[in-house]
Design a protein around this motif. Sequence first.
Motif, PDB file in Angstrom:
ATOM      1  N   ILE A 400       0.861  -1.182   0.000  1.00 44.75           N
ATOM      2  CA  ILE A 400       0.000   0.000   0.000  1.00 44.75           C
ATOM      3  C   ILE A 400       0.898   1.232   0.000  1.00 44.75           C
ATOM      4  O   ILE A 400       1.922   1.274   0.706  1.00 44.75           O
ATOM      5  N   TYR A 401       0.549   2.203  -0.835  1.00 40.08           N
ATOM      6  CA  TYR A 401       1.346   3.422  -0.958  1.00 40.08           C
ATOM      7  C   TYR A 401       1.068   4.325   0.243  1.00 40.08           C
ATOM      8  O   TYR A 401      -0.090   4.635   0.550  1.00 40.08           O
ATOM      9  N   VAL A 402       2.149   4.747   0.923  1.00 38.65           N
ATOM     10  CA  VAL A 402       1.988   5.560   2.137  1.00 38.65           C
ATOM     11  C   VAL A 402       2.525   6.977   1.951  1.00 38.65           C
ATOM     12  O   VAL A 402       2.599   7.748   2.912  1.00 38.65           O
ATOM     13  N   GLY A 403       2.882   7.334   0.718  1.00 32.74           N
ATOM     14  CA  GLY A 403       3.307   8.706   0.426  1.00 32.74           C
ATOM     15  C   GLY A 403       4.807   8.859   0.274  1.00 32.74           C
ATOM     16  O   GLY A 403       5.602   8.022   0.727  1.00 32.74           O
ATOM     17  N   ASP A 404       5.196   9.926  -0.413  1.00 34.61           N
ATOM     18  CA  ASP A 404       6.608  10.276  -0.614  1.00 34.61           C
ATOM     19  C   ASP A 404       7.404   9.147  -1.259  1.00 34.61           C
ATOM     20  O   ASP A 404       8.569   8.920  -0.934  1.00 34.61           O
ATOM     21  N   GLY A 405       6.760   8.451  -2.195  1.00 38.76           N
ATOM     22  CA  GLY A 405       7.435   7.403  -2.931  1.00 38.76           C
ATOM     23  C   GLY A 405       7.609   6.102  -2.176  1.00 38.76           C
ATOM     24  O   GLY A 405       8.317   5.204  -2.645  1.00 38.76           O
ATOM     25  N   LYS A 406       6.952   5.949  -1.041  1.00 42.34           N
ATOM     26  CA  LYS A 406       7.151   4.771  -0.205  1.00 42.34           C
ATOM     27  C   LYS A 406       5.918   3.862  -0.209  1.00 42.34           C
ATOM     28  O   LYS A 406       4.781   4.332  -0.132  1.00 42.34           O
ATOM     29  N   ASN A 407       6.182   2.559  -0.284  1.00 45.16           N
ATOM     30  CA  ASN A 407       5.145   1.546  -0.153  1.00 45.16           C
ATOM     31  C   ASN A 407       5.426   0.700   1.081  1.00 45.16           C
ATOM     32  O   ASN A 407       6.585   0.503   1.455  1.00 45.16           O
ATOM     33  N   LYS A 408       4.371   0.172   1.682  1.00 48.75           N
ATOM     34  CA  LYS A 408       4.509  -0.633   2.898  1.00 48.75           C
ATOM     35  C   LYS A 408       3.777  -1.949   2.722  1.00 48.75           C
ATOM     36  O   LYS A 408       2.751  -2.010   2.032  1.00 48.75           O
ATOM     37  N   ASP A 409       4.302  -3.010   3.320  1.00 46.20           N
ATOM     38  CA  ASP A 409       3.619  -4.293   3.283  1.00 46.20           C
ATOM     39  C   ASP A 409       2.186  -4.132   3.789  1.00 46.20           C
ATOM     40  O   ASP A 409       1.953  -3.546   4.853  1.00 46.20           O
ATOM     41  N   PHE A 410       1.217  -4.654   3.019  1.00 42.73           N
ATOM     42  CA  PHE A 410      -0.192  -4.399   3.315  1.00 42.73           C
ATOM     43  C   PHE A 410      -0.619  -4.991   4.654  1.00 42.73           C
ATOM     44  O   PHE A 410      -1.328  -4.333   5.435  1.00 42.73           O
ATOM     45  N   THR A 411      -0.207  -6.202   4.944  1.00 39.36           N
ATOM     46  CA  THR A 411      -0.584  -6.830   6.214  1.00 39.36           C
ATOM     47  C   THR A 411      -0.003  -6.069   7.389  1.00 39.36           C
ATOM     48  O   THR A 411      -0.684  -5.852   8.404  1.00 39.36           O
ATOM     49  N   THR A 412       1.239  -5.625   7.265  1.00 35.15           N
ATOM     50  CA  THR A 412       1.867  -4.831   8.321  1.00 35.15           C
ATOM     51  C   THR A 412       1.137  -3.512   8.502  1.00 35.15           C
ATOM     52  O   THR A 412       0.909  -3.051   9.629  1.00 35.15           O
ATOM     53  N   TRP A 413       0.752  -2.900   7.361  1.00 35.88           N
ATOM     54  CA  TRP A 413       0.024  -1.630   7.423  1.00 35.88           C
ATOM     55  C   TRP A 413      -1.321  -1.797   8.144  1.00 35.88           C
ATOM     56  O   TRP A 413      -1.702  -0.957   8.962  1.00 35.88           O
ATOM     57  N   LEU A 414      -2.029  -2.862   7.847  1.00 35.29           N
ATOM     58  CA  LEU A 414      -3.308  -3.108   8.521  1.00 35.29           C
ATOM     59  C   LEU A 414      -3.119  -3.212  10.033  1.00 35.29           C
ATOM     60  O   LEU A 414      -3.931  -2.679  10.815  1.00 35.29           O
ATOM     61  N   ALA A 415      -2.045  -3.865  10.446  1.00 35.46           N
ATOM     62  CA  ALA A 415      -1.804  -4.059  11.874  1.00 35.46           C
ATOM     63  C   ALA A 415      -1.343  -2.778  12.564  1.00 35.46           C
ATOM     64  O   ALA A 415      -1.733  -2.511  13.717  1.00 35.46           O
ATOM     65  N   GLU A 416      -0.554  -1.981  11.856  1.00 35.33           N
ATOM     66  CA  GLU A 416       0.074  -0.823  12.503  1.00 35.33           C
ATOM     67  C   GLU A 416      -0.585   0.512  12.211  1.00 35.33           C
ATOM     68  O   GLU A 416      -0.544   1.428  13.053  1.00 35.33           O
ATOM     69  N   ASP A 417      -1.214   0.652  11.049  1.00 34.43           N
ATOM     70  CA  ASP A 417      -1.650   1.978  10.608  1.00 34.43           C
ATOM     71  C   ASP A 417      -3.130   2.091  10.262  1.00 34.43           C
ATOM     72  O   ASP A 417      -3.594   3.179   9.904  1.00 34.43           O
ATOM     73  N   TYR A 418      -3.866   1.001  10.359  1.00 37.66           N
ATOM     74  CA  TYR A 418      -5.258   1.035   9.895  1.00 37.66           C
ATOM     75  C   TYR A 418      -6.112   1.966  10.747  1.00 37.66           C
ATOM     76  O   TYR A 418      -6.961   2.702  10.225  1.00 37.66           O
ATOM     77  N   ASP A 419      -5.895   1.972  12.047  1.00 34.59           N
ATOM     78  CA  ASP A 419      -6.670   2.865  12.911  1.00 34.59           C
ATOM     79  C   ASP A 419      -6.372   4.328  12.589  1.00 34.59           C
ATOM     80  O   ASP A 419      -7.274   5.180  12.599  1.00 34.59           O
TER      81      ASP A 419
END
Length: 429
Positions: A400-419
């Motif tokens: 998943i694209y998180v801005g400034d040219g950076k992508n993050k693992d989707f499962t990790t993003w759900l756990a850490e950043d979804y809220d």
Amino acid sequence: MKLKKLVAVSLAAVMALSLAACGKKDDKPADSTTKAAGTEAGKTDESKKEEGGSEAASGETFKLGAFLQLTGNNSVAGIESKNTLEIMIDYINDNGGFNGQKIELVCYDSQGSPEEAVKIASKLVQNDKVDAIVGSVNSSEILAAGKTINDSKTFMMGLGTANTWMAEDWPYVFRATVNNANLATNTVDMIVEAGFKNVSIFNGQDDASLSTADAFEKICGEKGIEVLAREMYDVGDTDYSAQIAKLIKGDPQCVYMTTSGNDIGAFVKQLRQGGYKGILFSKEIMSMRDANIAGNENAIYTAASYPYVIYPNIDACDDAKIKEVLQMYQDVYGEIPTTEVIYRVYDTMMVMWEATKIAGSNDSTAIKDAMPEVSIEGLGGPLTYDDGTREGYHTSKNWIYVGDGKNKDFTTWLAEDYDAYKSATGREY
């Protein structure tokens, strides 16, 4: 300008090979290009044999044909593909070529036209008498030209990602890129993982976009995801406001897009302007070009299943092998590419090189027959051809694209950043 010493040093730790790269970025692509191999014509060494017993025809050339979209809507990907082909040809030639033969590139501008691609395919096999062909990143062109190439028994590797042309019974046609139908399955799994129950679909009508959207919609039905709306656009459309209004009318929990070229960034920008703030799934990874067109803030929360990601600069890359490949490109052209086609071309040429080594011959049929034995580590993971599909990639990664040219693992993003996403967007899903 030769950059052999500079690039060889930068590659030694990762690849244990040297690279000779020459040339500079053209301001305007030519309609056709012939890249000379720089060898003495007619010089052979009949005493030199490969392990498999075939002669290495050093002193002769291996003609590699290519049809690429160098002008038109998706020309950036075509130009960057040609640039990478030239780099890889220098790289392979400096390390023995294909069984002793230096590679000579014969490249034509297909203009994004399937009809033009058919004409070029005929010219390559009948007039230029090439030994192998690398096809366009535009799947519509490969679908149109593939039969001509296969019927001529010329080995080909395509750069497109649609499932349609690889579903044809063309035993001489392979690829080292992903299959969008497989990625569509992965994307639906991402939607299920996020807990979403419905989606709206937006797609173009080119081969890759249309076939991928069809596959995605079918898989949604199989996995219990409701498709609230599906809207399409025609090539050349620039205003998607009417389709966007219909897409978001039912308040979908997510949106899925299959578009190509400059349409990706334009659609993302207009979708955000239309009021949609949620997650946007895509058939392609967010490129720097598309993020710049969409605007960084608009591109955030765009997710995709893809073997690799695109970086804003070399320092942002944490993969040592990809970092070296990006450095190869920057050393020659002064910048890194804005799309991921550099990875497609690199993997394609490395697979073809490996097949010629296994075959011990540069004959198209011999290369084709050697492909099931090819097993190398590509830039996006293992590339293997032993299952009869003529496909190299069988796994992918979710981003998943998180801005400034950076992508993050989707499962990790759900756990850490979804809220944080729900708080920032005001969406509960």
